[in-house]
Design a protein around this motif. Sequence first.
Motif, PDB file in Angstrom:
ATOM      1  N   TYR A   3       0.815  -1.166  -0.101  1.00 21.14           N
ATOM      2  CA  TYR A   3      -0.082  -0.058   0.023  1.00 21.14           C
ATOM      3  C   TYR A   3       0.721   1.108   0.006  1.00 21.14           C
ATOM      4  O   TYR A   3       0.630   2.214  -0.856  1.00 21.14           O
ATOM      5  N   ALA A  34      -8.734   5.264  -6.397  1.00 21.10           N
ATOM      6  CA  ALA A  34      -8.948   3.816  -6.600  1.00 21.10           C
ATOM      7  C   ALA A  34      -8.076   3.180  -5.813  1.00 21.10           C
ATOM      8  O   ALA A  34      -8.303   2.107  -5.276  1.00 21.10           O
ATOM      9  N   GLY A  38      -9.491   0.626  -3.271  1.00 22.55           N
ATOM     10  CA  GLY A  38      -9.052  -0.688  -3.389  1.00 22.55           C
ATOM     11  C   GLY A  38      -8.677  -1.228  -2.041  1.00 22.55           C
ATOM     12  O   GLY A  38      -9.055  -2.542  -1.611  1.00 22.55           O
ATOM     13  N   SER A  39      -8.039  -0.418  -1.232  1.00 17.41           N
ATOM     14  CA  SER A  39      -7.314  -0.668   0.117  1.00 17.41           C
ATOM     15  C   SER A  39      -8.629  -1.343   0.951  1.00 17.41           C
ATOM     16  O   SER A  39      -8.710  -1.882   2.055  1.00 17.41           O
ATOM     17  N   SER A  42     -10.504  -4.394   0.209  1.00 13.76           N
ATOM     18  CA  SER A  42      -9.689  -5.654   0.630  1.00 13.76           C
ATOM     19  C   SER A  42      -9.544  -5.781   2.085  1.00 13.76           C
ATOM     20  O   SER A  42      -9.532  -6.900   2.320  1.00 13.76           O
ATOM     21  N   SER A  69      -0.947  -6.776 -11.830  1.00 16.44           N
ATOM     22  CA  SER A  69      -1.531  -5.392 -12.475  1.00 16.44           C
ATOM     23  C   SER A  69      -0.374  -4.298 -12.945  1.00 16.44           C
ATOM     24  O   SER A  69      -1.052  -3.353 -13.713  1.00 16.44           O
ATOM     25  N   CYS A  84      -9.242  -0.452 -13.282  1.00 19.55           N
ATOM     26  CA  CYS A  84      -9.202  -1.884 -12.978  1.00 19.55           C
ATOM     27  C   CYS A  84      -7.818  -2.257 -12.574  1.00 19.55           C
ATOM     28  O   CYS A  84      -7.594  -2.903 -11.423  1.00 19.55           O
ATOM     29  N   PHE A  87      -7.024  -0.517  -9.034  1.00 23.33           N
ATOM     30  CA  PHE A  87      -8.134  -0.874  -8.099  1.00 23.33           C
ATOM     31  C   PHE A  87      -7.404  -2.277  -7.544  1.00 23.33           C
ATOM     32  O   PHE A  87      -7.451  -2.635  -6.428  1.00 23.33           O
ATOM     33  N   SER A  88      -6.835  -2.992  -8.446  1.00 21.08           N
ATOM     34  CA  SER A  88      -6.549  -4.485  -8.064  1.00 21.08           C
ATOM     35  C   SER A  88      -5.337  -4.471  -7.450  1.00 21.08           C
ATOM     36  O   SER A  88      -5.029  -5.766  -6.887  1.00 21.08           O
ATOM     37  N   ALA A  90      -4.518  -2.957  -4.668  1.00 25.14           N
ATOM     38  CA  ALA A  90      -4.648  -3.144  -3.105  1.00 25.14           C
ATOM     39  C   ALA A  90      -4.863  -4.540  -2.838  1.00 25.14           C
ATOM     40  O   ALA A  90      -4.838  -5.186  -2.124  1.00 25.14           O
TER      41      ALA A  90
END
Length: 90
Positions: A3, A34, A38-39, A42, A69, A84, A87-88, A90
Amino acid sequence: MLYGVDVGIIGGAYPYLEATSGLTNAQLSVIVAAVLLGSVFSTLFAGMLADWMGRKPLMVLSGLTFVVSIPVIALSHGYGPLFCGVFSRA
């Protein structure tokens, strides 16, 4: 740890994205957000997945998702694939 890397990367990439991507300010804001979204997403499922899969396999899966990613983001030509990919991470 991933992160922190993401936050650092998106901060440095923002001026480049703004100059070269042709995205609007609103779209760029969503791309930056994002990472945080995402974090949050998840985190909601991390404990449940760690109980189901185990902590170490989940960490390996997270790392693999992060690595996959990278080309998605690098090769994206537009808002959708870029969102996408970010976002992925995280």
